[in-house]
Enzyme design. Structure first.
Site, mmCIF file in Angstrom:
data_model
loop_
_atom_site.group_PDB
_atom_site.id
_atom_site.type_symbol
_atom_site.label_atom_id
_atom_site.label_comp_id
_atom_site.label_asym_id
_atom_site.label_seq_id
_atom_site.Cartn_x
_atom_site.Cartn_y
_atom_site.Cartn_z
ATOM 1 N N ARG A 182 -13.561 13.442 17.834
ATOM 2 C CA ARG A 182 -12.542 12.628 17.162
ATOM 3 C C ARG A 182 -11.158 13.217 17.399
ATOM 4 O O ARG A 182 -11.012 14.414 17.664
ATOM 5 C CB ARG A 182 -12.802 12.588 15.647
ATOM 6 C CG ARG A 182 -14.086 11.908 15.229
ATOM 7 C CD ARG A 182 -14.019 10.395 15.413
ATOM 8 N NE ARG A 182 -15.247 9.752 14.947
ATOM 9 C CZ ARG A 182 -16.300 9.532 15.721
ATOM 10 N NH1 ARG A 182 -16.285 9.926 16.991
ATOM 11 N NH2 ARG A 182 -17.368 8.933 15.229
ATOM 12 N N TYR B 70 -15.411 -3.776 8.724
ATOM 13 C CA TYR B 70 -14.003 -3.376 8.625
ATOM 14 C C TYR B 70 -13.287 -3.648 9.947
ATOM 15 O O TYR B 70 -12.158 -4.154 9.965
ATOM 16 C CB TYR B 70 -13.915 -1.898 8.267
ATOM 17 C CG TYR B 70 -12.517 -1.353 8.159
ATOM 18 C CD1 TYR B 70 -11.696 -1.681 7.086
ATOM 19 C CD2 TYR B 70 -12.012 -0.490 9.120
ATOM 20 C CE1 TYR B 70 -10.409 -1.176 6.978
ATOM 21 C CE2 TYR B 70 -10.731 0.030 9.033
ATOM 22 C CZ TYR B 70 -9.935 -0.314 7.954
ATOM 23 O OH TYR B 70 -8.656 0.192 7.858
ATOM 24 N N GLY C 155 0.834 -1.201 0.000
ATOM 25 C CA GLY C 155 0.000 0.000 0.000
ATOM 26 C C GLY C 155 0.863 1.243 0.000
ATOM 27 O O GLY C 155 0.496 2.280 0.561
ATOM 28 N N LEU D 52 -6.569 9.332 10.448
ATOM 29 C CA LEU D 52 -5.375 9.856 9.792
ATOM 30 C C LEU D 52 -5.733 10.783 8.638
ATOM 31 O O LEU D 52 -6.808 10.685 8.058
ATOM 32 C CB LEU D 52 -4.516 8.695 9.275
ATOM 33 C CG LEU D 52 -4.059 7.703 10.334
ATOM 34 C CD1 LEU D 52 -3.497 6.451 9.677
ATOM 35 C CD2 LEU D 52 -3.028 8.335 11.258
ATOM 36 N N LYS E 137 -9.945 -6.092 10.851
ATOM 37 C CA LYS E 137 -8.728 -5.636 11.523
ATOM 38 C C LYS E 137 -8.473 -6.399 12.827
ATOM 39 O O LYS E 137 -7.332 -6.683 13.179
ATOM 40 C CB LYS E 137 -8.806 -4.127 11.782
ATOM 41 C CG LYS E 137 -8.734 -3.293 10.506
ATOM 42 C CD LYS E 137 -7.425 -3.549 9.768
ATOM 43 C CE LYS E 137 -7.288 -2.723 8.522
ATOM 44 N NZ LYS E 137 -6.013 -2.964 7.810
ATOM 45 N N HIS F 12 -12.833 9.580 4.292
ATOM 46 C CA HIS F 12 -13.053 9.884 5.703
ATOM 47 C C HIS F 12 -13.445 11.349 5.863
ATOM 48 O O HIS F 12 -13.372 12.138 4.918
ATOM 49 C CB HIS F 12 -11.792 9.570 6.511
ATOM 50 C CG HIS F 12 -11.510 8.112 6.632
ATOM 51 N ND1 HIS F 12 -10.552 7.477 5.880
ATOM 52 C CD2 HIS F 12 -12.066 7.150 7.412
ATOM 53 C CE1 HIS F 12 -10.524 6.186 6.195
ATOM 54 N NE2 HIS F 12 -11.434 5.964 7.106
ATOM 55 N N LEU G 13 -2.383 6.810 1.407
ATOM 56 C CA LEU G 13 -2.222 7.825 2.442
ATOM 57 C C LEU G 13 -1.152 7.435 3.458
ATOM 58 O O LEU G 13 -0.200 8.182 3.706
ATOM 59 C CB LEU G 13 -3.570 8.036 3.153
ATOM 60 C CG LEU G 13 -3.547 8.883 4.429
ATOM 61 C CD1 LEU G 13 -3.175 10.324 4.106
ATOM 62 C CD2 LEU G 13 -4.900 8.814 5.137
ATOM 63 N N VAL G 14 -1.294 6.259 4.052
ATOM 64 C CA VAL G 14 -0.375 5.819 5.100
ATOM 65 C C VAL G 14 0.934 5.301 4.515
ATOM 66 O O VAL G 14 2.024 5.680 4.952
ATOM 67 C CB VAL G 14 -1.038 4.728 5.974
ATOM 68 C CG1 VAL G 14 -0.051 4.185 6.995
ATOM 69 C CG2 VAL G 14 -2.271 5.290 6.666
ATOM 70 N N PRO H 53 -3.582 2.958 14.527
ATOM 71 C CA PRO H 53 -3.634 4.419 14.450
ATOM 72 C C PRO H 53 -5.043 4.960 14.657
ATOM 73 O O PRO H 53 -6.036 4.262 14.438
ATOM 74 C CB PRO H 53 -3.166 4.727 13.020
ATOM 75 C CG PRO H 53 -2.813 3.402 12.397
ATOM 76 C CD PRO H 53 -3.477 2.353 13.204
ATOM 77 N N THR H 54 -5.093 6.219 15.044
ATOM 78 C CA THR H 54 -6.355 6.942 15.111
ATOM 79 C C THR H 54 -6.730 7.427 13.711
ATOM 80 O O THR H 54 -6.158 6.997 12.716
ATOM 81 C CB THR H 54 -6.240 8.120 16.095
ATOM 82 O OG1 THR H 54 -7.525 8.691 16.302
ATOM 83 C CG2 THR H 54 -5.278 9.185 15.583
ATOM 84 N N TRP I 134 -22.264 15.880 7.417
ATOM 85 C CA TRP I 134 -23.004 14.731 7.944
ATOM 86 C C TRP I 134 -23.133 14.779 9.464
ATOM 87 O O TRP I 134 -22.184 15.127 10.175
ATOM 88 C CB TRP I 134 -22.281 13.435 7.558
ATOM 89 C CG TRP I 134 -22.632 12.932 6.193
ATOM 90 C CD1 TRP I 134 -22.981 13.673 5.098
ATOM 91 C CD2 TRP I 134 -22.662 11.564 5.770
ATOM 92 N NE1 TRP I 134 -23.222 12.864 4.022
ATOM 93 C CE2 TRP I 134 -23.041 11.564 4.393
ATOM 94 C CE3 TRP I 134 -22.407 10.353 6.399
ATOM 95 C CZ2 TRP I 134 -23.168 10.390 3.663
ATOM 96 C CZ3 TRP I 134 -22.537 9.178 5.667
ATOM 97 C CH2 TRP I 134 -22.914 9.206 4.313
ATOM 98 N N SER J 57 -6.782 -0.032 12.857
ATOM 99 C CA SER J 57 -7.580 1.182 12.982
ATOM 100 C C SER J 57 -8.181 1.258 14.382
ATOM 101 O O SER J 57 -8.462 0.231 15.006
ATOM 102 C CB SER J 57 -8.696 1.173 11.944
ATOM 103 O OG SER J 57 -9.683 2.133 12.244
ATOM 104 N N SER J 58 -8.415 2.471 14.844
ATOM 105 C CA SER J 58 -9.021 2.644 16.163
ATOM 106 C C SER J 58 -10.468 2.181 16.201
ATOM 107 O O SER J 58 -11.051 2.049 17.281
ATOM 108 C CB SER J 58 -8.943 4.117 16.592
ATOM 109 O OG SER J 58 -9.594 4.950 15.652
ATOM 110 N N CYS J 59 -11.062 1.893 15.036
ATOM 111 C CA CYS J 59 -12.453 1.429 15.018
ATOM 112 C C CYS J 59 -12.590 -0.003 15.538
ATOM 113 O O CYS J 59 -13.701 -0.515 15.667
ATOM 114 C CB CYS J 59 -13.048 1.535 13.623
ATOM 115 S SG CYS J 59 -12.432 0.315 12.450
#
Length: 303
Positions: free
Chosen positions: A205, A132, A7, A162, A136, A175, A11-12, A159-160, A198, A103-105
């Site tokens: 956050r 998702y 990847g 990003l 993870k 996001h 982004l990351v 990570p939180t 939204w 992910s923090s989710c």
């Protein structure tokens, strides 16, 4: 001593590649154009040929509330395939280190704040992105299992939220922060009088620039060796409405902000406890104001 970043153009991954190059490490960043990680045989063949010393898994199907809510099958199935193919291929190649990025989710919707690593699997997930999150969580468990069965020093980093250059600015799948940047820039360019955001605007956050995350990932790869996942966040939280106002100010949008309460809010509050990564010697250096300003500039130059 090659480090593979899966990847590597996202982004990351792109931030991690930049940081590895900055510290003069031998790095190879790949995207789906180089190898389809959903294809198990091609993934195994690629890892065997490259034979990296370490793999950093920043490859995933990602998106915001809208994308997660609309396409749960893709978010669960594709992420399970990508991470298991990579880990199994790494095992076949006897790769020394593996960093799985989650992910923090993964944490329960209503768990105590700030969120400690110990809170994993202590309550129900947020339903808008549970598919998702489950993928993870499965990745964390596979890392733990490889450590237990084969003695690898593989780790999971969580990570939180990003943001930064090379983010996804598609309004249907992105996001919240990049989506708001695009919305306010386009509203200003088109002389619109209002922007719709939204939800209620009340959820809290935290946001972390990917350049700060990249430094944390490299530090964890060198210094962290534990089966439990490790959190990486800014430790600073902001409401969605305040974030919208901040972005509007950065792009000089002077119209009004309208909240669409018919759209989902997601988890009411989410800020990570970053004690463990802080004890390794890491702390974020890019403020939210600095990060938004630089990301707005990047968007205007590249989009």
């Amino acid at each position: 001593m090659t480090i593979l970043v899966a990847g590597g153009t996202g982004l990351v991954g792109s931030a991690i590649v930049r940081e590895l190059k900055r510290v003069n490490r031998d790095v190879v960043g790949i995207s789906s154009k180089d190898v389809n990680l959903l294809d198990r045989d091609k993934t195994f063949a690629y890892i065997k040929k490259l034979n990296p010393t370490a793999i950093i898994d920043a490859a995933a199907k990602v998106g915001g509330i809208g994308g997660n809510n609309a396409f749960p099958v893709e978010f669960l199935s594709q992420n399970l395939q990508i991470q298991s193919n990579l880990m199994d291929a790494a095992h076949a190649a006897r790769t020394e280190k593996f960093v799985f990025l989650g992910s923090s989710c993964i944490y329960p919707r209503n768990c105590p704040q700030p969120i400690k690593e110990d809170y994993l699997l202590t309550g129900e997930l947020e339903q808008t992105n549970s598919a998702y999150a489950i993928a993870k969580i499965a990745g964390i468990e596979l890392i733990k299992s490889y450590r237990k069965e084969y003695g690898y020093k593989w780790i999971s980093v969580m990570p939180t939220n990003l943001y930064g250059p090379n983010d996804n600015f598609d309004l249907e799948t992105s996001h919240v922060l990049p989506a708001l940047i695009r919305k306010f820039i386009e509203a200003k360019q088109n002389n619109k009088s209002e922007v719709t955001v939204w939800g209620s605007g009340t959820p809290l956050r935290e946001f972390l620039h990917t350049d700060d995350l990249a430094k944390a990932v490299l530090l964890c790869m060198e210094k962290y060796d534990d089966a439990q996942q490790i959190n990486v966040g800014s430790g600073v939280e902001i409401s969605i409405l305040d974030l919208a106002n901040k972005i509007a100010e950065k792009v000089s949008f002077s119209g009004s902000i309208v909240m669409d309460a018919n759209k989902p809010d997601g988890t009411p509050r989410k800020v990570l406890d970053i004690t463990k990564v802080s004890n390794l010697g890491w702390k974020p250096t890019i403020s939210l104001d600095q990060g938004i300003a630089s990301t707005v500039e990047w968007y205007l130059q590249n989009k």
